[in-house]
Design a protein around this motif. Structure first.
Motif, PDB file in Angstrom:
ATOM      1  N   GLY A   1       0.826  -1.269  -0.120  1.00  0.00           N
ATOM      2  CA  GLY A   1       0.001   0.034   0.088  1.00  0.00           C
ATOM      3  C   GLY A   1       0.755   1.254  -0.119  1.00  0.00           C
ATOM      4  N   VAL A   2       0.277   2.235  -0.774  1.00  0.00           N
ATOM      5  CA  VAL A   2       0.979   3.613  -0.643  1.00  0.00           C
ATOM      6  C   VAL A   2       0.062   4.601  -0.318  1.00  0.00           C
TER       7      VAL A   2
ATOM      8  N   GLN B   1      -3.785  -3.783   6.857  1.00  0.00           N
ATOM      9  CA  GLN B   1      -2.509  -4.402   7.102  1.00  0.00           C
ATOM     10  C   GLN B   1      -2.755  -5.275   8.255  1.00  0.00           C
ATOM     11  N   LYS B   2      -3.439  -5.156   9.467  1.00  0.00           N
ATOM     12  CA  LYS B   2      -3.496  -5.741  10.511  1.00  0.00           C
ATOM     13  C   LYS B   2      -4.502  -7.339  10.006  1.00  0.00           C
ATOM     14  N   VAL B   3      -5.430  -7.148   9.121  1.00  0.00           N
ATOM     15  CA  VAL B   3      -6.008  -8.330   8.704  1.00  0.00           C
ATOM     16  C   VAL B   3      -5.150  -9.357   7.981  1.00  0.00           C
ATOM     17  N   LEU B   4      -4.457  -8.776   6.935  1.00  0.00           N
ATOM     18  CA  LEU B   4      -3.437  -9.287   6.075  1.00  0.00           C
ATOM     19  C   LEU B   4      -2.316  -9.918   7.091  1.00  0.00           C
TER      20      LEU B   4
ATOM     21  N   LYS C   1      -1.483 -13.923   7.199  1.00  0.00           N
ATOM     22  CA  LYS C   1      -0.174 -14.135   6.813  1.00  0.00           C
ATOM     23  C   LYS C   1       0.118 -14.067   5.286  1.00  0.00           C
ATOM     24  N   PHE C   2      -0.386 -13.040   5.048  1.00  0.00           N
ATOM     25  CA  PHE C   2      -0.178 -12.564   3.538  1.00  0.00           C
ATOM     26  C   PHE C   2       0.995 -11.580   3.518  1.00  0.00           C
ATOM     27  N   PRO C   3       2.109 -11.646   2.839  1.00  0.00           N
ATOM     28  CA  PRO C   3       3.151 -10.828   2.713  1.00  0.00           C
ATOM     29  C   PRO C   3       2.462  -9.365   2.429  1.00  0.00           C
ATOM     30  N   ASN C   4       2.914  -8.281   3.159  1.00  0.00           N
ATOM     31  CA  ASN C   4       2.355  -6.972   3.013  1.00  0.00           C
ATOM     32  C   ASN C   4       3.438  -5.902   3.601  1.00  0.00           C
ATOM     33  N   GLN C   5       3.226  -4.882   2.938  1.00  0.00           N
ATOM     34  CA  GLN C   5       3.932  -3.571   3.253  1.00  0.00           C
ATOM     35  C   GLN C   5       3.218  -2.156   3.335  1.00  0.00           C
ATOM     36  N   VAL C   6       3.189  -1.226   4.155  1.00  0.00           N
ATOM     37  CA  VAL C   6       2.491   0.020   3.822  1.00  0.00           C
ATOM     38  C   VAL C   6       3.374   0.908   3.875  1.00  0.00           C
TER      39      VAL C   6
ATOM     40  N   GLU D   1       8.587  -2.619   8.463  1.00  0.00           N
ATOM     41  CA  GLU D   1       8.326  -2.810   7.248  1.00  0.00           C
ATOM     42  C   GLU D   1       9.557  -3.607   6.500  1.00  0.00           C
ATOM     43  N   LEU D   2      10.829  -3.413   7.106  1.00  0.00           N
ATOM     44  CA  LEU D   2      12.021  -3.966   6.617  1.00  0.00           C
ATOM     45  C   LEU D   2      12.359  -5.196   6.931  1.00  0.00           C
ATOM     46  N   PHE D   3      11.830  -5.608   8.270  1.00  0.00           N
ATOM     47  CA  PHE D   3      11.864  -7.103   8.758  1.00  0.00           C
ATOM     48  C   PHE D   3      11.276  -7.974   7.641  1.00  0.00           C
ATOM     49  N   SER D   4      10.012  -7.460   7.401  1.00  0.00           N
ATOM     50  CA  SER D   4       9.213  -8.320   6.223  1.00  0.00           C
ATOM     51  C   SER D   4       9.789  -8.196   4.709  1.00  0.00           C
ATOM     52  N   ILE D   5      10.553  -7.237   4.470  1.00  0.00           N
ATOM     53  CA  ILE D   5      11.112  -7.110   3.423  1.00  0.00           C
ATOM     54  C   ILE D   5      12.615  -7.939   3.320  1.00  0.00           C
ATOM     55  N   TYR D   6      13.469  -7.809   4.472  1.00  0.00           N
ATOM     56  CA  TYR D   6      14.919  -8.377   4.085  1.00  0.00           C
ATOM     57  C   TYR D   6      15.020  -9.668   5.095  1.00  0.00           C
TER      58      TYR D   6
END
Length: 470
Positions: free
Chosen positions: A171-172, A187-190, A194-199, A267-272
């Protein structure tokens, strides 16, 4: 060969079967490409300047519902050029059923995937506002869509999500957008699914989403694809992006934007996480969360979110009630509420400033959605429509289309007093388009009214009819 080589470097020839071929230039938007013989409509395409057939390319499909696909395409071009994505744009209409739009989208996706060397594990969709809401449905109804970039919109219906069919959501959004808190809720629902997601939260001063947030969203997809083995892993690419992101966290902290810093850091934890050991980053996160200033900011933000949710509930309830009962007497209450929102916007509290902007956007979006709903009825409730047009002159006082709408609707019903009142209100606020005014539907009798001409002469120094009042 010396003359042919430069030409081959900027065009790409595809064969469509039955002896048909099409030449596609690189680094240029190609418009009006046919979707299918049995499907009306066209799409546009952009191939990066370094496009070649020897590799598979990720595809980003963007949807436009605003009738401005060229502008939307242009906003994405810099990012897809830098990150090496093929870009396709499809214009759709909200007057067409979801089923028909999905059929058209599926055929367009199929056409591009068959025409070009597309990595079918890396097909993504995107859009802005209505286009983003539609994009959020494509992974649910169409096979092969792995992720979405949602600009200024949350997922339409989280109840349709299927934990067995996850997709990647990026999301942007700006902090003062009316969908900001809604997207954080999505984002909380995702996360539960356990859907990969970032805002990605856009700094207020950075209004061009193509720089750098669309680019960042595509980088996130690329990093995810490297982790899953969908594309070749590039350690240098990963490290360069990681260092830039760590620097961004430091810059946000230095500017005192601690909430944004913590959000970006999270968000960096889920990205990297799939690529690096992030223990040092966890230490940064712990220190930030212990910071007294951060804690105070977070408490103030949460308090503001609670106040905002209560006000939204009130606005939704009273708009539904007022439209249903044609409660024109409550316009004064709405005017008071908009003044209160302006106090938030102009006040010293930074959280209330953002809340005020979000509330103003929410009320306007709610009114516009209700207008669409009322207008779509087989038998249109004109009193409800009149109330909503009047309300919009309070919630968006510089949007003159709603003044014109109520002028036309009132004149149609020979309520010239209301028409003249809103005409003068528009003229006071700076409306000057005489051609649009004189061409307004249902106003033939209004235009020969002496008071109409008197107002035109007073504010615009123009009166096309000289009528003597007797």
């Amino acid at each position: 060969m010396k003359k042919i080589a430069p030409l081959l470097s900027i065009v790409f020839t595809v064969y469509l079967g039955f002896g048909q071929q099409m030449v596609l230039p690189k680094g240029k938007v190609i418009d009006s490409l046919k979707i299918h013989d049995s499907i009306p409509g066209t799409y546009s395409l952009y191939l990066p300047k370094n496009f070649e057939t020897s590799k598979k390319w990720p595809l980003l499909f963007v949807f436009d519902f605003d009738g401005e696909p060229e502008c939307l395409t242009a906003s994405f071009v810099p990012a897809v050029e830098e990150e090496g994505y093929v870009l396709a744009t499809l214009a759709l209409s909200d007057t067409v059923s979801l089923t028909n739009n999905m059929i058209k989208t599926g055929k367009a996706l199929e056409r591009v995937a068959k025409t070009l060397p597309i990595n079918t594990s890396r097909i993504y969709t995107s859009g802005k506002n209505s286009g983003a809401r539609y994009a959020s449905l494509t992974p649910i109804f169409l096979k092969g869509v792995q992720g979405i970039i949602s600009i200024n919109a949350s997922i339409v219906n989280t109840e349709l999500l299927n934990a067995k069919k996850p997709f990647h959501y990026v999301g942007v959004v700006q902090e003062d957008s009316y969908v900001y808190s809604e997207m954080l809720g999505t984002q909380k629902v995702l996360n539960r699914y356990k859907f990969p997601n970032q805002v990605l939260i856009v700094d207020k001063e950075e209004n061009d989403l193509a720089k750098p947030y669309l680019k960042k969203a595509m980088q996130i997809f690329t990093l995810s694809a490297m982790g899953k083995g969908w594309t070749i892993k590039d350690s240098v690419y990963i490290e360069n992006l990681y260092q830039k992101d760590v620097l961004k966290v430091s810059q946000l902290k230095a500017k005192g934007q601690l909430i944004l810093a913590e959000q970006y850091l999270k968000e960096l934890f889920s990205i990297y996480g799939i690529h690096k050991n992030l223990d040092s980053l966890r230490g940064v996160q712990r220190e930030l969360r212990k910071d007294r200033t951060f804690k105070a900011m977070k408490r103030a933000e949460n308090s503001t979110f609670f106040k905002e949710s209560l006000l939204k509930e009130d606005f939704a309830y009273y708009m539904d009630e007022d439209v249903r009962t044609h409660n024109f007497n409550n316009l004064g209450w709405w005017n008071y509420q908009m003044n209160e929102i302006d106090k938030f916007i102009n006040g010293p509290n930074i959280h209330e400033k953002k809340m005020g902007n979000r509330l103003k956007g929410y009320v306007n979006a709610l009114a516009e959605d209700t207008i669409d709903l009322v207008s779509s009825e087989e038998l249109v409730d004109e009193d409800a429509l009149a109330f909503l047009y009047m309300l919009k002159t309070l919630t968006a006082p510089q949007d003159f289309d709603y003044y014109l709408n109520i002028i036309s609707l009132s004149a149609k019903n020979e309520d010239f007093g209301t028409s003249l009142f809103y005409l003068e209100e528009a003229l006071k606020k700076g409306f000057k388009d005489t051609e649009k005014l004189y061409g307004l539907e249902n106003t033939a009798l209004l235009r020969i009214n002496p008071k109409f001409n008197s107002l035109m002469a007073k504010y615009l120094k123009e009166s096309r009819y000289e009528i003597n009042e007797e």
